[in-house]
Structures are given as structure tokens and as C-alpha cells.
Design an enzyme around this catalytic site. Sequence first.
Site, PDB file in Angstrom:
ATOM      1  N   THR A 291      15.196  -2.311  26.721  1.00  0.00           N
ATOM      2  CA  THR A 291      15.715  -2.736  27.512  1.00  0.00           C
ATOM      3  C   THR A 291      16.503  -4.508  26.593  1.00  0.00           C
ATOM      4  O   THR A 291      14.799  -4.615  26.179  1.00  0.00           O
ATOM      5  CB  THR A 291      15.314  -2.733  28.499  1.00  0.00           C
ATOM      6  OG1 THR A 291      15.563  -2.028  29.293  1.00  0.00           O
ATOM      7  CG2 THR A 291      16.328  -3.945  29.394  1.00  0.00           C
TER       8      THR A 291
ATOM      9  N   ASN B  70       6.834 -20.192   4.729  1.00  0.00           N
ATOM     10  CA  ASN B  70       6.456 -21.468   5.886  1.00  0.00           C
ATOM     11  C   ASN B  70       6.463 -22.002   5.357  1.00  0.00           C
ATOM     12  O   ASN B  70       4.884 -23.757   6.584  1.00  0.00           O
ATOM     13  CB  ASN B  70       6.172 -20.115   6.501  1.00  0.00           C
ATOM     14  CG  ASN B  70       5.231 -18.914   6.060  1.00  0.00           C
ATOM     15  OD1 ASN B  70       5.529 -18.248   5.581  1.00  0.00           O
ATOM     16  ND2 ASN B  70       3.938 -19.057   7.377  1.00  0.00           N
TER      17      ASN B  70
ATOM     18  N   ALA C  12      10.255 -11.342  14.699  1.00  0.00           N
ATOM     19  CA  ALA C  12      10.587 -11.302  12.757  1.00  0.00           C
ATOM     20  C   ALA C  12       9.407 -10.405  12.738  1.00  0.00           C
ATOM     21  O   ALA C  12       9.222  -9.688  11.675  1.00  0.00           O
ATOM     22  CB  ALA C  12      10.641 -12.818  12.429  1.00  0.00           C
TER      23      ALA C  12
ATOM     24  N   ALA D 281      14.584 -15.922  16.585  1.00  0.00           N
ATOM     25  CA  ALA D 281      15.229 -17.304  17.375  1.00  0.00           C
ATOM     26  C   ALA D 281      14.655 -18.465  17.219  1.00  0.00           C
ATOM     27  O   ALA D 281      14.976 -19.435  17.345  1.00  0.00           O
ATOM     28  CB  ALA D 281      15.586 -16.927  18.452  1.00  0.00           C
ATOM     29  N   HIS D 282      13.500 -18.619  17.732  1.00  0.00           N
ATOM     30  CA  HIS D 282      12.265 -19.286  17.531  1.00  0.00           C
ATOM     31  C   HIS D 282      11.992 -20.866  16.899  1.00  0.00           C
ATOM     32  O   HIS D 282      11.753 -21.423  16.831  1.00  0.00           O
ATOM     33  CB  HIS D 282      10.879 -19.863  19.162  1.00  0.00           C
ATOM     34  CG  HIS D 282       9.758 -18.615  17.686  1.00  0.00           C
ATOM     35  ND1 HIS D 282       8.814 -19.359  17.578  1.00  0.00           N
ATOM     36  CD2 HIS D 282       9.566 -17.392  17.684  1.00  0.00           C
ATOM     37  CE1 HIS D 282       7.774 -18.797  16.578  1.00  0.00           C
ATOM     38  NE2 HIS D 282       8.824 -17.811  17.017  1.00  0.00           N
TER      39      HIS D 282
ATOM     40  N   GLN E 179      12.718 -18.644   8.669  1.00  0.00           N
ATOM     41  CA  GLN E 179      12.806 -20.881   7.450  1.00  0.00           C
ATOM     42  C   GLN E 179      13.686 -20.943   7.215  1.00  0.00           C
ATOM     43  O   GLN E 179      13.851 -21.368   7.161  1.00  0.00           O
ATOM     44  CB  GLN E 179      11.274 -20.790   6.636  1.00  0.00           C
ATOM     45  CG  GLN E 179       9.862 -20.234   7.094  1.00  0.00           C
ATOM     46  CD  GLN E 179       9.598 -20.989   8.559  1.00  0.00           C
ATOM     47  OE1 GLN E 179       9.833 -22.518   9.074  1.00  0.00           O
ATOM     48  NE2 GLN E 179       8.276 -20.696   9.444  1.00  0.00           N
TER      49      GLN E 179
ATOM     50  N   CYS F  47      -1.615 -19.623  10.897  1.00  0.00           N
ATOM     51  CA  CYS F  47      -2.324 -18.650  10.761  1.00  0.00           C
ATOM     52  C   CYS F  47      -3.493 -18.885  10.829  1.00  0.00           C
ATOM     53  O   CYS F  47      -4.119 -17.743  11.500  1.00  0.00           O
ATOM     54  CB  CYS F  47      -1.199 -17.543  10.119  1.00  0.00           C
ATOM     55  SG  CYS F  47       0.278 -17.760  11.092  1.00  0.00           S
TER      56      CYS F  47
HETATM   57  C1  LIG Z   1       7.558 -16.971  12.360  1.00  0.00           C
HETATM   58  C2  LIG Z   1       7.503 -16.198  11.253  1.00  0.00           C
HETATM   59  C3  LIG Z   1       7.537 -14.892  11.392  1.00  0.00           C
HETATM   60  C4  LIG Z   1       7.436 -14.141  12.747  1.00  0.00           C
HETATM   61  O1  LIG Z   1       8.132 -14.349  13.314  1.00  0.00           O
HETATM   62  P1  LIG Z   1       7.697 -13.685  14.953  1.00  0.00           P
HETATM   63  O2  LIG Z   1       9.515 -13.972  15.731  1.00  0.00           O
HETATM   64  O3  LIG Z   1       6.978 -15.225  15.034  1.00  0.00           O
HETATM   65  O4  LIG Z   1       7.418 -12.751  15.449  1.00  0.00           O
HETATM   66  C5  LIG Z   1       7.968 -14.058  10.017  1.00  0.00           C
HETATM   67  N1  LIG Z   1       7.512 -14.600   8.796  1.00  0.00           N
HETATM   68  C6  LIG Z   1       8.361 -15.774   8.347  1.00  0.00           C
HETATM   69  C7  LIG Z   1       8.140 -16.812   7.487  1.00  0.00           C
HETATM   70  C8  LIG Z   1       7.185 -16.895   9.378  1.00  0.00           C
HETATM   71  O5  LIG Z   1       7.771 -18.231  10.161  1.00  0.00           O
END
Ligand SMILES: *Cc1c(COP(=O)(O)O)cnc(C)c1O
Length: 411
Positions: free
Chosen positions: A247, A158, A78, A207-208, A186, A333
Site C-alpha cells: 500500500t 554523501n 533510497a 524524499a528526506h 544527494q 553511518c
Molecule cells: C541517505 C542515502 C541513502 C539512503 O536513503 P534512505 O532514503 O535514507 O534509505 C542512499 N544513498 C545515499 C547516497 C544517501 O545519502
Amino acid sequence: MKPTTVTLPIYMDHHSTTPVAPEVFEAMRPYFSEHFGNAASRNHQFGWAAEEAVEKARAQVAHLLGCKPAEIVWTSGATESDNLAIKGVAAAYREKGRHLITSQIEHHAVLDSCRRLEREGYRVSYLPVDRSGRVDPADVERAITKETILISIMAANNEIGTLQPLAEIGRIAKRHGVLFHTDAVQYVGKLPLSVDDWQVDLLSASAHKCYGPKGVGALYVRMSKPRVRLVPQMDGGGHEKGRRSGTLNVPGCVGFGAACALAERELSTEAARLTALRERLRGALWTQLEAIHLNGHPTERLPGNLNVSFEFVEGESLLMALKGIAVSSGSACTSATLEPSYVLQAIGLRDELAHSSIRFGLGRGNTADEVDFVAAEVIENVRRLRALSPRYEMAIEESGLNAVQWGASGS
Ligand SMILES: *Cc1c(COP(=O)(O)O)cnc(C)c1O
């Protein structure tokens, strides 16, 4: 009562990341070795198998978001989706105008993309939020000028979990012909959504954060009414219809697709279950502790989020005391720094309360027993740390208040 059946450590930090769900992992497995092809190899079976898997996954992500598969661009996460949306739109529409609107509580991926644009001559309005963390749609409308090309407001925060009134902001954006992006990282997979209900033109997902693998994300880019133009931020082989070269991470895409399919099956029951667990945690803390404060909106919040300030307790000290329990203080963070979280500052929390905040992030793996265990540990340690605090003793003496009155004031 502290349950004795739980296994430590307990993970209650699901806003930072989530484990890959077992069924997601199984879906990904063959694409590391057996089906290792490059989805861009058009000349043989290996490439076709990879492409087919990636396209199936694209359709799964699109279905969860309520859009067309062709409107999904795969990214590395993201952070990249936010960068591509904001910088890509800014570059494509620079002749139309150089003004963007966002909020003060966005993720750094949005805020720092905006800061870079400011250095390149764009103007950005960072809208304030109210005490619950909500953007006022009227403020968005007031900020719009003839120069405005993009509004970027997150779906759910978040840190404090607050949900934004996106449908209202979407209506305003449409009425003024301004593109609308949301960082929905989120929100995706946690609560039902549709890009048309919100009238968003771009949406970032990762995804994570929803039981998929790390290192893969998606950007939804509206294809008609309006057809959003983007200047790619990654040049190369012209993958993703030229919108993002490189890729594809085939197992990653497959995993994100499987995570979206899983979310779609379980979303409503899981949202209700997490809301109940969160209220169980809140209930335990609020009945047993005085002088605690809920950060974020009482109801318009993510099911799994509880952010609490424990007056007279250092968040960092409490975090250290909660051995075997993974939660966050301030922001994940920024917790390496001593600056209080900018999100907590934006909702008007004084520094002392911001420094005493803990974010509980409940998720799929958490049980009622774990919630009871965490609640008991928090209560015990808050009491112990307060007993060591001269400031707490002084405050009690000065105010002449008893625990019950404190409890009533600690909203
Ligand atoms: C974790 C997060 C991101 C960043 O996502 P990544 O896939 O870890 O780069 C961006 N925005 C919000 C609100 C998030 O919680």
C-alpha cells in the site's frame, strides 16, 4: 567576529537528512486524515482522491528527473530503491551475465546489495577513485566484459560531495549495451539533472534528503530504449505495475512530489546561495587555520558540502567541542565505530587525517551569520585542541615551519 544573532542549535548536517519544508508539510497534511484513502481502492471516492494525489506527485518527481511518470516506482526510501535496482536487475538478467561494476565509495545500500550478490555467485568490480573521489570513465570501460549486466555509480558522494562524470560513463554504458544505475540521492533537488543527459536506465532518490518526509523514495526505471526488466523484491498485491507491492504511503508520496516541485522552483538560486556560503566557510577556515586539508574535489562537488581534515585534531573531540552545532565526523553511518571512513580511505587519506575530518552539510535553513558563527567556533576549538596536543607542538618544532608556511601547504 562571532555573530551574536544566531539561535542554537545550528543544523549543518543536511547530508544525513533535511527538515520537511513548511509548504511540503502543508501539502501532505490533508492526506493523513481528511483524504485517508488507499490509492489502490478503485471503487470509491476515497480511493480516487488518494490515487489522484499520488499520480500528481509521481508527475512532479518525474518532471524534476526529466522522465515519464510511468517510469517512477515508489519505494520506502533510497535504501530500497538501490536494493531493487541492483538485485532486481541482477535477477532479471542472470542468464545474460553475472558481472556488475560499481565504485568503492558507494553508499552501503549499493555496496551491501553487491556483496549479497557476490555470495549468490555474481562477480562485482569495485572501481577505485582518484584523490578527489572521482571514478575514471576509462576504468569503467576497461572493467566491462561480455558478462557485465549493470554499472552502478553514484551521482554525488554523501561524505565528500564529489560529483561523478555520469554523462561520460553513460555514453560508455550505452556503447556496450550495459544497463546504468545511479544513486542520485544527494544530487536530486540540489543540482539540475536529466536522466537522458546522463543516459541512466535506473536512478534512486529519497524524499528526506531534499526537504521531503522520511520513509519514501523513488526508483526511476527506463521504459523504452531499452525497456529495463526488474524482478520485484517485494511480492504482494501487485502495486506499481507489479514492480513493488505494498500500500502506498500517500502523504509521503505527496510530500516527495511537493519537495520536487519546490526544488524545481528554487534549485538554481539555492545552489548559488549554498555555493557562496560554502566558499565563505572555506575562506574563513583557510585564512585562519594552518594544516587543514579539503577532502573531495575543489569544484566538482555538491554546493552544500565541505569536508575538511584538521591535522593534529581528533574529529570526535572537535565534534564534542562544537556544542550546539550539528555536523558529522568521518561518516554519519560509521561514526559509532573507530574505523576511519571507507570513503576517506578510498581517496588515499592516511588514517590520522581521516580521523580528523569533519563534514559540514549546508542547507536551506543556513544563513551567512550561522556560517560565521560555525567558522569562529571551529577555529577557536581547533586552536585550543592543538594547544593541548604534544604532537602538534613537536611537529611545529621539528619542521621549523611557521603558521604561514603551514597554511600554504594545507591545501
Ligand atoms: C541517505 C542515502 C541513502 C539512503 O536513503 P534512505 O532514503 O535514507 O534509505 C542512499 N544513498 C545515499 C547516497 C544517501 O545519502
